[in-house]
Enzyme design. Structure first.
Site, PDB file in Angstrom:
ATOM      1  N   TYR A  16       0.828  -1.218   0.000  1.00 46.85           N
ATOM      2  CA  TYR A  16       0.000   0.000   0.000  1.00 46.85           C
ATOM      3  C   TYR A  16       0.863   1.269   0.000  1.00 46.85           C
ATOM      4  CZ  TYR A  16      -4.209  -2.732   0.382  1.00 46.85           C
ATOM      5  OH  TYR A  16      -5.237  -3.602   0.100  1.00 46.85           O
ATOM      6  N   TYR A 144     -13.839  -4.585   3.923  1.00 47.95           N
ATOM      7  CA  TYR A 144     -12.482  -4.993   3.532  1.00 47.95           C
ATOM      8  C   TYR A 144     -12.193  -6.329   4.204  1.00 47.95           C
ATOM      9  CZ  TYR A 144      -7.452  -5.340   3.072  1.00 47.95           C
ATOM     10  OH  TYR A 144      -6.194  -5.804   2.773  1.00 47.95           O
ATOM     11  N   ASP A 232     -16.072 -11.840   9.888  1.00 52.04           N
ATOM     12  CA  ASP A 232     -14.643 -11.570   9.723  1.00 52.04           C
ATOM     13  C   ASP A 232     -14.206 -10.749  10.924  1.00 52.04           C
ATOM     14  OD1 ASP A 232     -12.166 -10.588   9.164  1.00 52.04           O
ATOM     15  OD2 ASP A 232     -12.622  -9.874   7.143  1.00 52.04           O
ATOM     16  N   LYS A 261      -4.559 -11.335  13.059  1.00 56.76           N
ATOM     17  CA  LYS A 261      -3.995 -10.196  13.814  1.00 56.76           C
ATOM     18  C   LYS A 261      -3.803 -10.480  15.311  1.00 56.76           C
ATOM     19  CE  LYS A 261      -5.751  -6.679  10.582  1.00 56.76           C
ATOM     20  NZ  LYS A 261      -4.635  -5.978   9.978  1.00 56.76           N
TER      21      LYS A 261
HETATM   22  C1  PLP Z   1     -11.392  -7.197   8.679  1.00 58.36           C
HETATM   23  C2  PLP Z   1     -10.154  -7.657   7.976  1.00 58.36           C
HETATM   24  N1  PLP Z   1     -10.174  -8.827   7.318  1.00 58.36           N
HETATM   25  C3  PLP Z   1      -9.081  -9.297   6.699  1.00 58.36           C
HETATM   26  C4  PLP Z   1      -7.906  -8.579   6.685  1.00 58.36           C
HETATM   27  C5  PLP Z   1      -6.714  -9.111   5.978  1.00 58.36           C
HETATM   28  O1  PLP Z   1      -5.751  -9.520   6.875  1.00 58.36           O
HETATM   29  P1  PLP Z   1      -4.231  -9.722   6.413  1.00 58.36           P
HETATM   30  O2  PLP Z   1      -3.701  -8.346   6.145  1.00 58.36           O
HETATM   31  O3  PLP Z   1      -3.583 -10.377   7.586  1.00 58.36           O
HETATM   32  O4  PLP Z   1      -4.255 -10.576   5.207  1.00 58.36           O
HETATM   33  C6  PLP Z   1      -7.839  -7.353   7.368  1.00 58.36           C
HETATM   34  C7  PLP Z   1      -6.603  -6.563   7.374  1.00 58.36           C
HETATM   35  O5  PLP Z   1      -6.539  -5.433   7.771  1.00 58.36           O
HETATM   36  C8  PLP Z   1      -9.004  -6.874   8.015  1.00 58.36           C
HETATM   37  O6  PLP Z   1      -9.021  -5.705   8.657  1.00 58.36           O
END
Ligand code: PLP
Length: 421
Positions: A16, A144, A232, A261
Site C-alpha cells: 500500500y 475490507y 470476519d 492479527k
Molecule cells: C477485517 C479484515 N479482514 C481481513 C484482513 C486481511 O488480513 P491480512 O492483512 O492479515 O491478510 C484485514 C486486514 O486489515 C481486516 O481488517
C-alpha cells in the site's frame, strides 16, 4: 543503520505504498510495549497497534519466552498427517472461547487466507449438498476482507480492487440495514451462499460502526434464509470492541469466524477459520476427492500456535477487552468536544477504537483530504497515526498508559485542528 532507507529503496517493495510519491520509510530498530524506537533514537507511540494487530504491547516477555521455548522444541512440521500440542491446545481454547456451535479450527497464516478458507468452505458445503448454483455472496458496502482474490471479491472494489473486476466473483453489497439485506435476498432467491461482514466495526472503510441490533437481525435472517453467516473478526477479534469478539456484543454465533492479527497478540503470522460441525461434516466422505483441498506450508505452525496460547493467557489474566475499553473511553472523553468543530462530521467509538470523521466532498480511502491528513500525521514525530481517507483514528495496544493515551489524544487533535485551520 542510517543508510537503511537508501538500501531499502533499492531492493524493497512496500505494501500500500506509492513509491513515487510516498516518503522514505521510517527505520525502526526496536519496540517495547507501546513504544517504537527509530534508528535516529526517536521514540514513537504505536497508536494504531501496527496495522491493528498488536494487542498487549511489543516484546511481552511471556510471548517472547513462549516463542523461544517452542522454537527450540519443535519449530515447524507440516499439518497434513501430523499434529502437535500447541495446535491442538490452541484449537481447544478457540473452540471454547468462540460463540457456541463453532467447533472446528482450520489454521492458515494471515487474515486474507482466513477469509479465503471461510468462503471456500461455505461454497463447497453447498456443492456437497447438491446446490452448486449458490454462487453469490452478500457483503457490506465498504467492507475490507484482505487482498487475495476471494477476499478482494467480497471487499469493496473501490479504490483498491476495481482493476481486478474481471477476475472477481459475484458479490452483492448492501448497507447495514435489514431492508437492504431482505431486498437483496429476495432478488437473489436461492442463489446466495453466505453473508460476510466485519461485525460492529468496518476497519478499512474508515472505522464505520453499526449496532448490535443489526447483527442480531442479520443472524436471524441468515438462519431463516438458510445461508451461512461469516464473521470476519480479523480486526475486531480478541477485545478490540471491548468484547472478546464483536459477535459476543450481540450474543450471536456466526457459522464461520475468521481470526488473525490479535490471535497471536499481533506479532506472528497465524490465522484461524473456526467453523461449525455442519460445515466440517459436509466434507466427510468415503471419497477422498470430497476433502477440503486447501492448505498452506505453514498451516498450524507450532511457534505461531504457542505464541497464540501465550497471548490468550495474557488476555484472560489481564482482561484485555476491559483494558481496551478503558483506553477507548479515555480517548473518546478527550476528543468528543471536537464534534463541535466546523469540518468534523462525527467522533465515534467502539471499545478501544476511536475515530474522527472529517467532512469532505470525496469520501473514502483516497479522499483528497487524506493527503493533508497524511502530512499532518507525519509531522507527529512521536505518535504513529495513519488516516483512512478522511478518517483519523486510534486503536492502541492494551498496555498503553493513561499518560500515553493522553499523548495520542493530543496528537489526534493537533492533526485534525491543523487540517481544519
Ligand atoms: C477485517 C479484515 N479482514 C481481513 C484482513 C486481511 O488480513 P491480512 O492483512 O492479515 O491478510 C484485514 C486486514 O486489515 C481486516 O481488517
Amino acid at each position: 543503520m542510517n543508510d537503511l532507507p537508501q538500501r531499502d529503496r533499492k531492493v524493497c517493495w512496500h505494501p500500500y505504498t506509492q513509491h513515487q510519491l510516498d516518503p522514505e520509510p521510517l527505520a525502526v530498530v526496536s519496540a517495547k510495549e507501546a513504544t517504537l524506537t527509530l534508528a535516529d533514537g526517536t521514540e514513537m507511540l504505536d497508536a494504531i497497534s501496527s496495522w491493528w494487530a498488536n494487542l498487549h504491547g511489543h516484546a511481552r516477555p511471556e510471548i517472547t519466552a513462549a516463542m523461544a521455548e517452542q522454537s527450540a522444541k519443535l519449530d515447524h512440521i507440516m499439518f497434513a498427517g501430523f499434529t502437535h500440542e500447541p495446535a491442538v491446545r490452541l484449537a481447544e481454547e478457540l473452540v471454547d472461547l468462540t460463540p457456541e456451535g463453532l467447533s472446528r479450527v482450520f489454521y492458515s497464516d494471515n487474515g486474507s487466507t482466513a477469509v479465503e478458507v471461510g468462503l471456500k468452505a461455505v461454497y463447497q458445503t453447498w456443492v456437497r449438498r447438491g446446490e452448486p448454483s449458490r454462487t453469490v455472496f452478500l457483503a457490506l458496502k465498504g467492507g475490507y476482507h484482505g487482498d487475495t482474490f476471494g477476499a478482494m471479491s467480497v471487499g469493496e472494489p473501490d479504490p483498491f480492487f476495481a482493476e481486478f473486476s474481471p477476475f472477481l466473483f459475484h458479490v452483492v453489497r448492501v448497507a447495514p440495514n435489514m431492508d437492504a439485506v431482505e431486498a437483496a435476498l429476495a432478488d437473489l432467491e436461492g442463489r446466495v451462499a453466505g453473508f460476510i461482514l466485519e461485525p460492529l466495526v468496518q476497519g478499512a472503510a474508515g472505522m464505520k460502526m453499526h449496532g448490535v441490533d443489526f447483527l442480531k437481525s442479520l443472524r436471524a435472517c441468515c438462519t431463516r434464509n438458510r445461508i451461512f453467516l461469516i464473521a470476519d473478526e480479523v480486526m475486531t477479534g480478541f477485545g478490540r470492541t471491548g468484547h472478546l469478539f464483536a459477535c459476543n456484543a450481540a450474543n450471536i454465533a456466526p457459522d464461520v469466524m475468521c481470526l488473525a492479527k490479535g490471535l497471536t497478540g499481533g506479532i506472528f503470522p497465524l490465522s484461524a477459520t473456526v467453523v461449525t460441525e455442519e460445515i466440517y461434516s459436509a466434507f466427510l466422505s468415503d471419497e477422498r476427492a470430497k476433502a477440503f483441498f486447501h492448505g498452506h506450508t505453514f498451516t498450524g505452525n507450532p511457534i505461531g500456535c504457542a505464541v497464540g496460547l501465550a497471548s490468550l493467557e495474557i488476555l484472560r489474566r489481564e482482561d484485555t477487552p476491559a483494558k481496551l475499553q478503558q483506553i477507548g473511553d479515555r480517548l473518546h472523553a478527550q476528543l468528543k468536544d471536537m464534534e463541535q468543530l466546523d469540518g468534523v462530521m462525527e467522533i465515534r467509538q467502539c471499545g478501544g477504537i476511536v475515530a474522527i470523521e472529517l467532512q469532505t466532498e470525496d469520501q473514502g480511502y483516497l479522499a483528497g483530504l487524506g493527503e493533508t491528513l497524511r502530512a499532518g500525521c507525519r509531522a507527529q514525530k512521536h505518535v504513529l497515526l495513519r488516516p483512512l481517507g478522511n478518517v483519523m483514528y486510534a486503536m492502541p495496544p492494551s498496555c498503553t498508559t493513561d499518560e500515553e493515551v493522553d499523548r495520542i489524544a493530543t496528537a489526534l487533535r493537533e492533526v485534525v485542528e491543523g487540517v481544519l485551520a
